[in-house]
Scaffold this motif. Structure first.
Motif, PDB file in Angstrom:
ATOM      1  N   GLU A 114      -0.044  20.087 -13.668  1.00 39.79           N
ATOM      2  CA  GLU A 114       0.309  18.699 -13.997  1.00 39.79           C
ATOM      3  C   GLU A 114       0.113  17.791 -12.790  1.00 39.79           C
ATOM      4  O   GLU A 114      -0.374  16.671 -12.926  1.00 39.79           O
ATOM      5  CB  GLU A 114       1.751  18.609 -14.508  1.00 39.79           C
ATOM      6  CG  GLU A 114       1.954  19.199 -15.878  1.00 39.79           C
ATOM      7  CD  GLU A 114       1.173  18.458 -16.948  1.00 39.79           C
ATOM      8  OE1 GLU A 114       1.157  17.212 -16.933  1.00 39.79           O
ATOM      9  OE2 GLU A 114       0.577  19.131 -17.814  1.00 39.79           O
ATOM     10  N   ILE A 115       0.485  18.273 -11.621  1.00 39.48           N
ATOM     11  CA  ILE A 115       0.300  17.483 -10.401  1.00 39.48           C
ATOM     12  C   ILE A 115      -1.191  17.233 -10.163  1.00 39.48           C
ATOM     13  O   ILE A 115      -1.609  16.106  -9.893  1.00 39.48           O
ATOM     14  CB  ILE A 115       0.935  18.196  -9.187  1.00 39.48           C
ATOM     15  CG1 ILE A 115       2.458  18.215  -9.319  1.00 39.48           C
ATOM     16  CG2 ILE A 115       0.521  17.511  -7.884  1.00 39.48           C
ATOM     17  CD1 ILE A 115       3.154  19.149  -8.335  1.00 39.48           C
ATOM     18  N   LEU A 116      -1.982  18.274 -10.273  1.00 34.64           N
ATOM     19  CA  LEU A 116      -3.423  18.130 -10.056  1.00 34.64           C
ATOM     20  C   LEU A 116      -4.068  17.218 -11.096  1.00 34.64           C
ATOM     21  O   LEU A 116      -5.011  16.489 -10.786  1.00 34.64           O
ATOM     22  CB  LEU A 116      -4.095  19.508 -10.053  1.00 34.64           C
ATOM     23  CG  LEU A 116      -3.691  20.416  -8.895  1.00 34.64           C
ATOM     24  CD1 LEU A 116      -4.275  21.808  -9.085  1.00 34.64           C
ATOM     25  CD2 LEU A 116      -4.084  19.824  -7.563  1.00 34.64           C
ATOM     26  N   LYS A 165       0.869  -1.174   0.000  1.00 36.27           N
ATOM     27  CA  LYS A 165       0.000   0.000   0.000  1.00 36.27           C
ATOM     28  C   LYS A 165       0.904   1.222   0.000  1.00 36.27           C
ATOM     29  O   LYS A 165       1.826   1.320   0.812  1.00 36.27           O
ATOM     30  CB  LYS A 165      -0.901  -0.005   1.224  1.00 36.27           C
ATOM     31  CG  LYS A 165      -1.866  -1.163   1.221  1.00 36.27           C
ATOM     32  CD  LYS A 165      -2.630  -1.226   2.513  1.00 36.27           C
ATOM     33  CE  LYS A 165      -3.409  -2.515   2.550  1.00 36.27           C
ATOM     34  NZ  LYS A 165      -3.435  -3.133   3.843  1.00 36.27           N
ATOM     35  N   HIS A 166       0.642   2.139  -0.906  1.00 33.81           N
ATOM     36  CA  HIS A 166       1.561   3.264  -1.044  1.00 33.81           C
ATOM     37  C   HIS A 166       0.830   4.556  -1.374  1.00 33.81           C
ATOM     38  O   HIS A 166      -0.339   4.548  -1.736  1.00 33.81           O
ATOM     39  CB  HIS A 166       2.589   2.963  -2.140  1.00 33.81           C
ATOM     40  CG  HIS A 166       1.974   2.729  -3.483  1.00 33.81           C
ATOM     41  ND1 HIS A 166       1.575   1.483  -3.897  1.00 33.81           N
ATOM     42  CD2 HIS A 166       1.655   3.578  -4.487  1.00 33.81           C
ATOM     43  CE1 HIS A 166       1.060   1.570  -5.106  1.00 33.81           C
ATOM     44  NE2 HIS A 166       1.089   2.840  -5.493  1.00 33.81           N
ATOM     45  N   GLU A 167       1.576   5.637  -1.219  1.00 30.92           N
ATOM     46  CA  GLU A 167       1.102   6.946  -1.630  1.00 30.92           C
ATOM     47  C   GLU A 167       2.269   7.700  -2.236  1.00 30.92           C
ATOM     48  O   GLU A 167       3.424   7.484  -1.856  1.00 30.92           O
ATOM     49  CB  GLU A 167       0.510   7.723  -0.451  1.00 30.92           C
ATOM     50  CG  GLU A 167       1.500   8.078   0.624  1.00 30.92           C
ATOM     51  CD  GLU A 167       0.872   8.799   1.809  1.00 30.92           C
ATOM     52  OE1 GLU A 167      -0.307   9.196   1.733  1.00 30.92           O
ATOM     53  OE2 GLU A 167       1.568   8.970   2.823  1.00 30.92           O
ATOM     54  N   ILE A 168       1.944   8.548  -3.205  1.00 35.32           N
ATOM     55  CA  ILE A 168       2.938   9.405  -3.831  1.00 35.32           C
ATOM     56  C   ILE A 168       2.511  10.837  -3.537  1.00 35.32           C
ATOM     57  O   ILE A 168       1.390  11.233  -3.847  1.00 35.32           O
ATOM     58  CB  ILE A 168       3.015   9.172  -5.353  1.00 35.32           C
ATOM     59  CG1 ILE A 168       3.344   7.710  -5.657  1.00 35.32           C
ATOM     60  CG2 ILE A 168       4.058  10.100  -5.983  1.00 35.32           C
ATOM     61  CD1 ILE A 168       3.225   7.332  -7.123  1.00 35.32           C
ATOM     62  N   ILE A 169       3.401  11.596  -2.916  1.00 36.17           N
ATOM     63  CA  ILE A 169       3.097  12.965  -2.527  1.00 36.17           C
ATOM     64  C   ILE A 169       4.022  13.904  -3.299  1.00 36.17           C
ATOM     65  O   ILE A 169       5.242  13.846  -3.139  1.00 36.17           O
ATOM     66  CB  ILE A 169       3.295  13.168  -1.008  1.00 36.17           C
ATOM     67  CG1 ILE A 169       2.426  12.185  -0.237  1.00 36.17           C
ATOM     68  CG2 ILE A 169       3.018  14.616  -0.620  1.00 36.17           C
ATOM     69  CD1 ILE A 169       2.748  12.110   1.238  1.00 36.17           C
ATOM     70  N   PHE A 170       3.426  14.728  -4.137  1.00 33.14           N
ATOM     71  CA  PHE A 170       4.186  15.753  -4.849  1.00 33.14           C
ATOM     72  C   PHE A 170       4.059  17.059  -4.075  1.00 33.14           C
ATOM     73  O   PHE A 170       2.965  17.450  -3.679  1.00 33.14           O
ATOM     74  CB  PHE A 170       3.637  15.955  -6.263  1.00 33.14           C
ATOM     75  CG  PHE A 170       3.968  14.847  -7.218  1.00 33.14           C
ATOM     76  CD1 PHE A 170       5.149  14.862  -7.939  1.00 33.14           C
ATOM     77  CD2 PHE A 170       3.092  13.790  -7.403  1.00 33.14           C
ATOM     78  CE1 PHE A 170       5.456  13.845  -8.824  1.00 33.14           C
ATOM     79  CE2 PHE A 170       3.383  12.763  -8.287  1.00 33.14           C
ATOM     80  CZ  PHE A 170       4.578  12.794  -9.001  1.00 33.14           C
ATOM     81  N   VAL A 171       5.186  17.744  -3.881  1.00 33.59           N
ATOM     82  CA  VAL A 171       5.206  19.025  -3.188  1.00 33.59           C
ATOM     83  C   VAL A 171       5.708  20.079  -4.162  1.00 33.59           C
ATOM     84  O   VAL A 171       6.857  20.029  -4.607  1.00 33.59           O
ATOM     85  CB  VAL A 171       6.123  18.979  -1.939  1.00 33.59           C
ATOM     86  CG1 VAL A 171       6.150  20.330  -1.243  1.00 33.59           C
ATOM     87  CG2 VAL A 171       5.687  17.875  -0.999  1.00 33.59           C
ATOM     88  N   ASP A 172       4.838  21.011  -4.530  1.00 36.43           N
ATOM     89  CA  ASP A 172       5.228  22.094  -5.436  1.00 36.43           C
ATOM     90  C   ASP A 172       5.972  23.151  -4.633  1.00 36.43           C
ATOM     91  O   ASP A 172       5.408  23.784  -3.748  1.00 36.43           O
ATOM     92  CB  ASP A 172       3.988  22.678  -6.104  1.00 36.43           C
ATOM     93  CG  ASP A 172       4.324  23.757  -7.117  1.00 36.43           C
ATOM     94  OD1 ASP A 172       5.523  24.009  -7.366  1.00 36.43           O
ATOM     95  OD2 ASP A 172       3.385  24.357  -7.668  1.00 36.43           O
ATOM     96  N   ASP A 173       7.246  23.325  -4.932  1.00 33.82           N
ATOM     97  CA  ASP A 173       8.104  24.270  -4.206  1.00 33.82           C
ATOM     98  C   ASP A 173       8.121  25.649  -4.856  1.00 33.82           C
ATOM     99  O   ASP A 173       9.167  26.259  -5.028  1.00 33.82           O
ATOM    100  CB  ASP A 173       9.529  23.726  -4.105  1.00 33.82           C
ATOM    101  CG  ASP A 173       9.677  22.642  -3.062  1.00 33.82           C
ATOM    102  OD1 ASP A 173       8.769  22.509  -2.227  1.00 33.82           O
ATOM    103  OD2 ASP A 173      10.695  21.936  -3.079  1.00 33.82           O
ATOM    104  N   GLY A 174       6.946  26.143  -5.269  1.00 35.73           N
ATOM    105  CA  GLY A 174       6.861  27.493  -5.830  1.00 35.73           C
ATOM    106  C   GLY A 174       7.141  27.567  -7.308  1.00 35.73           C
ATOM    107  O   GLY A 174       7.656  28.587  -7.792  1.00 35.73           O
TER     108      GLY A 174
END
Length: 70
Positions: A61-63, A44-53
């Motif tokens: 693209e992330i959304l 079970k996993h999750e991928i978290i993208f953090v937009d750094d500005g």
């Protein structure tokens, strides 16, 4: 009652956090490659993208990735 029963969300066994800064063209290929590998692991996993500005279309693209996992 255990916390897991109270919360209907299944907790991931693995979290991958990826900082993003002006990477709009790389987000989708990275996601698909990473998703394939994580699926093979059968965890079970999750991928978290953090937009750094980002000043490009990285956030869009992330959304848009939500359409692949919905």
């Amino acid at each position: 009652m255990s916390k897991q029963k109270k919360n209907s969300r299944i907790l991931p066994e693995l979290s991958v956090v990826i900082p993003i800064f002006n990477e709009e063209k790389n987000i989708k290929p990275l996601y698909h490659q990473l998703k394939n590998i994580l699926t093979q692991l059968q965890k079970k996993h999750e991928i978290i993208f953090v937009d750094d500005g980002s000043t490009d279309k990285s956030l869009t693209e992330i959304l848009n990735l939500k359409t692949f996992d919905s």
